[in-house]
Scaffold this motif. Structure first.
Motif, PDB file in Angstrom:
ATOM      1  N   GLY A 154      -7.298  10.537   5.861  1.00 45.54           N
ATOM      2  CA  GLY A 154      -7.736   9.289   5.249  1.00 45.54           C
ATOM      3  C   GLY A 154      -6.829   8.863   4.113  1.00 45.54           C
ATOM      4  N   ALA A 155      -6.300   9.841   3.371  1.00 47.97           N
ATOM      5  CA  ALA A 155      -5.386   9.521   2.263  1.00 47.97           C
ATOM      6  C   ALA A 155      -4.125   8.859   2.798  1.00 47.97           C
ATOM      7  CB  ALA A 155      -5.038  10.792   1.489  1.00 47.97           C
ATOM      8  N   VAL A 156      -3.655   9.332   3.948  1.00 47.53           N
ATOM      9  CA  VAL A 156      -2.464   8.735   4.549  1.00 47.53           C
ATOM     10  C   VAL A 156      -2.780   7.335   5.087  1.00 47.53           C
ATOM     11  CG1 VAL A 156      -0.772   8.952   6.417  1.00 47.53           C
ATOM     12  CG2 VAL A 156      -1.467  10.974   5.117  1.00 47.53           C
ATOM     13  N   LEU A 157      -3.982   7.177   5.669  1.00 47.52           N
ATOM     14  CA  LEU A 157      -4.344   5.907   6.296  1.00 47.52           C
ATOM     15  C   LEU A 157      -4.689   4.822   5.288  1.00 47.52           C
ATOM     16  CD1 LEU A 157      -6.541   7.100   9.297  1.00 47.52           C
ATOM     17  CD2 LEU A 157      -4.378   5.886   9.439  1.00 47.52           C
ATOM     18  N   THR A 158      -5.420   5.193   4.232  1.00 46.36           N
ATOM     19  CA  THR A 158      -5.992   4.163   3.355  1.00 46.36           C
ATOM     20  C   THR A 158      -5.526   4.213   1.917  1.00 46.36           C
ATOM     21  OG1 THR A 158      -7.930   5.546   2.817  1.00 46.36           O
ATOM     22  CG2 THR A 158      -8.078   4.128   4.772  1.00 46.36           C
ATOM     23  N   ALA A 159      -5.089   5.373   1.440  1.00 48.89           N
ATOM     24  CA  ALA A 159      -4.773   5.501   0.011  1.00 48.89           C
ATOM     25  C   ALA A 159      -3.283   5.333  -0.277  1.00 48.89           C
ATOM     26  CB  ALA A 159      -5.244   6.862  -0.519  1.00 48.89           C
ATOM     27  N   GLY A 160      -2.527   5.011   0.741  1.00 44.79           N
ATOM     28  CA  GLY A 160      -1.103   4.807   0.515  1.00 44.79           C
ATOM     29  C   GLY A 160      -0.343   6.078   0.213  1.00 44.79           C
ATOM     30  N   ALA A 161      -0.938   7.240   0.508  1.00 40.91           N
ATOM     31  CA  ALA A 161      -0.264   8.520   0.270  1.00 40.91           C
ATOM     32  C   ALA A 161       0.545   8.861   1.511  1.00 40.91           C
ATOM     33  CB  ALA A 161      -1.291   9.609  -0.027  1.00 40.91           C
ATOM     34  N   ASP A 162       1.801   8.437   1.558  1.00 37.31           N
ATOM     35  CA  ASP A 162       2.597   8.673   2.751  1.00 37.31           C
ATOM     36  C   ASP A 162       2.795  10.172   2.953  1.00 37.31           C
ATOM     37  OD1 ASP A 162       5.487   9.515   1.793  1.00 37.31           O
ATOM     38  OD2 ASP A 162       4.798   7.937   0.442  1.00 37.31           O
ATOM     39  N   PRO A 163       3.033  10.598   4.209  1.00 40.18           N
ATOM     40  CA  PRO A 163       3.154  12.032   4.499  1.00 40.18           C
ATOM     41  C   PRO A 163       4.154  12.763   3.608  1.00 40.18           C
ATOM     42  CG  PRO A 163       3.054  10.773   6.535  1.00 40.18           C
ATOM     43  CD  PRO A 163       3.145   9.768   5.423  1.00 40.18           C
ATOM     44  N   ALA A 164       5.221  12.071   3.192  1.00 40.90           N
ATOM     45  CA  ALA A 164       6.237  12.726   2.366  1.00 40.90           C
ATOM     46  C   ALA A 164       5.667  13.181   1.030  1.00 40.90           C
ATOM     47  CB  ALA A 164       7.420  11.784   2.140  1.00 40.90           C
ATOM     48  N   ARG A 165       4.705  12.425   0.472  1.00 36.95           N
ATOM     49  CA  ARG A 165       4.082  12.818  -0.803  1.00 36.95           C
ATOM     50  C   ARG A 165       3.280  14.102  -0.633  1.00 36.95           C
ATOM     51  NH1 ARG A 165       0.685   7.928  -3.047  1.00 36.95           N
ATOM     52  NH2 ARG A 165       0.084   9.505  -4.596  1.00 36.95           N
ATOM     53  N   LEU A 166       2.467  14.156   0.414  1.00 36.01           N
ATOM     54  CA  LEU A 166       1.663  15.355   0.645  1.00 36.01           C
ATOM     55  C   LEU A 166       2.538  16.530   1.059  1.00 36.01           C
ATOM     56  CD1 LEU A 166      -0.413  12.843   1.088  1.00 36.01           C
ATOM     57  CD2 LEU A 166      -1.896  14.639   1.972  1.00 36.01           C
ATOM     58  N   GLN A 167       3.605  16.258   1.807  1.00 35.08           N
ATOM     59  CA  GLN A 167       4.540  17.318   2.179  1.00 35.08           C
ATOM     60  C   GLN A 167       5.141  17.960   0.938  1.00 35.08           C
ATOM     61  OE1 GLN A 167       8.400  16.067   3.614  1.00 35.08           O
ATOM     62  NE2 GLN A 167       8.493  17.760   5.086  1.00 35.08           N
ATOM     63  N   LYS A 168       5.577  17.145  -0.008  1.00 37.23           N
ATOM     64  CA  LYS A 168       6.238  17.651  -1.204  1.00 37.23           C
ATOM     65  C   LYS A 168       5.309  18.551  -2.009  1.00 37.23           C
ATOM     66  CE  LYS A 168       9.539  16.066  -4.667  1.00 37.23           C
ATOM     67  NZ  LYS A 168      10.218  14.888  -5.259  1.00 37.23           N
ATOM     68  N   GLU A 210       5.259  14.951   9.098  1.00 33.66           N
ATOM     69  CA  GLU A 210       4.817  14.122  10.219  1.00 33.66           C
ATOM     70  C   GLU A 210       3.500  13.439   9.874  1.00 33.66           C
ATOM     71  OE1 GLU A 210       6.363  13.519  12.985  1.00 33.66           O
ATOM     72  OE2 GLU A 210       7.977  15.016  12.969  1.00 33.66           O
ATOM     73  N   ASP A 211       3.340  12.209  10.304  1.00 38.48           N
ATOM     74  CA  ASP A 211       2.120  11.445  10.058  1.00 38.48           C
ATOM     75  C   ASP A 211       0.979  12.015  10.908  1.00 38.48           C
ATOM     76  OD1 ASP A 211       0.099   9.584   9.763  1.00 38.48           O
ATOM     77  OD2 ASP A 211       1.408   7.850   9.941  1.00 38.48           O
ATOM     78  N   PRO A 212      -0.111  12.516  10.286  1.00 38.82           N
ATOM     79  CA  PRO A 212      -1.213  13.104  11.056  1.00 38.82           C
ATOM     80  C   PRO A 212      -2.285  12.093  11.454  1.00 38.82           C
ATOM     81  CG  PRO A 212      -1.622  13.441   8.742  1.00 38.82           C
ATOM     82  CD  PRO A 212      -0.334  12.647   8.830  1.00 38.82           C
ATOM     83  N   SER A 213      -2.043  10.799  11.233  1.00 37.18           N
ATOM     84  CA  SER A 213      -3.077   9.782  11.461  1.00 37.18           C
ATOM     85  C   SER A 213      -3.632   9.837  12.874  1.00 37.18           C
ATOM     86  CB  SER A 213      -2.523   8.386  11.180  1.00 37.18           C
ATOM     87  OG  SER A 213      -2.064   8.274   9.858  1.00 37.18           O
ATOM     88  N   CYS A 214      -2.782  10.170  13.856  1.00 35.26           N
ATOM     89  CA  CYS A 214      -3.226  10.189  15.251  1.00 35.26           C
ATOM     90  C   CYS A 214      -4.313  11.238  15.487  1.00 35.26           C
ATOM     91  CB  CYS A 214      -2.035  10.450  16.178  1.00 35.26           C
ATOM     92  SG  CYS A 214      -1.049  11.908  15.736  1.00 35.26           S
ATOM     93  N   ILE A 215      -4.385  12.254  14.632  1.00 35.40           N
ATOM     94  CA  ILE A 215      -5.411  13.290  14.791  1.00 35.40           C
ATOM     95  C   ILE A 215      -6.781  12.768  14.363  1.00 35.40           C
ATOM     96  CG2 ILE A 215      -6.106  15.614  14.023  1.00 35.40           C
ATOM     97  CD1 ILE A 215      -3.168  16.272  13.639  1.00 35.40           C
ATOM     98  N   GLY A 216      -6.794  11.736  13.531  1.00 35.15           N
ATOM     99  CA  GLY A 216      -8.061  11.224  12.996  1.00 35.15           C
ATOM    100  C   GLY A 216      -8.703  10.145  13.822  1.00 35.15           C
ATOM    101  N   VAL A 217      -8.051   9.695  14.905  1.00 32.00           N
ATOM    102  CA  VAL A 217      -8.617   8.643  15.751  1.00 32.00           C
ATOM    103  C   VAL A 217      -8.559   9.083  17.206  1.00 32.00           C
ATOM    104  CG1 VAL A 217      -8.028   6.773  14.166  1.00 32.00           C
ATOM    105  CG2 VAL A 217      -6.362   7.488  15.869  1.00 32.00           C
TER     106      VAL A 217
END
Length: 298
Positions: A154-168, A210-217
């Protein structure tokens, strides 16, 4: 807190970045009223008014507006002794080694990482002797985006937290833990030649950027299921950019490399039908040995 973690400065975050524990206190050395947003209700409930006026803030709640200088008290820093893990007992089939394996190469160590939603566990392994030299665990700093995998997606989808931020954030925490173990044991980090990571499907995606958004839908399918190979430098690891990184395969969007690793460690293929393996975590997974193979759910 996110900026500090990305810079390799790990603070205590006993409450997972929710502004409740007060362990991540820092003091804004510059004008506290211009460099950051004003304290919110969470900070006002934890920090006295006089301390707030003096510039003391909770790093997990403080949004920075412009460059500033910080004073970080010793008590706010994450200490290795607080999170040291006990050494595991390796299954017998992992201990048996050939004579060839006893010849220690220049990179004689490997790292095994369990990248959990809540906790990251790091094990430094002596490859030649097939033993665990030391271990460490640290809270996953991504917890400031939420408790579970759905929150991270949800953070990637709605909060603008792109995967690179969470990866870091995850990479910085792994770097910190590996460096702490090596420093405690007096081992040169460049002698670590290989690294294996397990975790649920979302955590593995985020580790690799990698963008995990596909796992959430629907249909909840990951971008990949096969094992992935990278060099440490590809994802930003600093302890040894040349380290060979491998992730174990995924089964599906919610059955990840962690249950695969557990099945290997428990030698489930040799177990009788009816054997049940349970991985109790933030994202719980169950694997059953049946007459015809395996059945699993999350």
């Amino acid at each position: 807190m996110e900026a500090l973690v990305a810079a390799g400065v790990m603070l205590r975050s006993d409450c997972g970045g929710r502004g409740r524990c007060g362990k991540c206190r820092v003091r804004l050395a510059d004008d506290p009223h211009s460099a950051a947003d004003p304290p919110d209700e969470r900070e006002q409930n934890v920090i006295k008014d006089a301390d707030l006026e003096a510039g003391w803030r909770l790093s997990c709640c403080t949004r920075v507006r412009e460059p500033l200088r910080l004073e970080i008290p010793e008590g706010s820093l994450l200490a290795p002794e607080v999170v040291q893990k006990g050494l595991p007992s390796l299954p017998a089939q992992f201990v048996t080694s050939s004579r060839a394996a006893q010849q220690a190469p220049s990179s004689a160590y490997g790292v095994a990482v369990d990248l959990g939603t809540t906790t990251i566990a790091v094990f430094l392994c002596d490859v030649a002797n097939r033993s665990v030299a030391g271990s460490m665990s640290v809270r996953n700093p991504q917890a400031i985006f939420g408790d579970d995998v759905i929150s991270r997606i949800g953070a990637v989808l709605t909060a603008g937290a792109d995967p690179a931020r969470l990866q870091k954030m995850a990479v910085s925490a792994i770097d910190w833990a590996v460096s702490s173990v090596c420093r405690r044991l007096g081992i040169d980090r460049l002698r670590i030649g290989s690294m294996v990571v397990v975790g649920n499907s979302t955590m593995i995606h985020l580790l690799l950027g990698e963008d995990p958004s596909c796992i959430g839908v629907f249909p909840y399918a990951p971008r990949f299921t096969h094992e992935q190979a990278r060099s440490g430098g590809d994802i930003g690891l600093a302890f040894n950019p040349a380290v060979r990184l491998r992730t174990l395969p995924l089964i599906s969007g919610f059955l990840g490399a962690d249950i695969v690793g557990a099945a290997l460690a428990a030698d489930m293929t040799a177990r009788p039908p009816g054997t049940l393996l349970v991985d109790v975590g933030t994202n719980g997974e169950i694997l059953l040995r049946t007459e015809t193979g395996f059945a699993a759910t999350s």
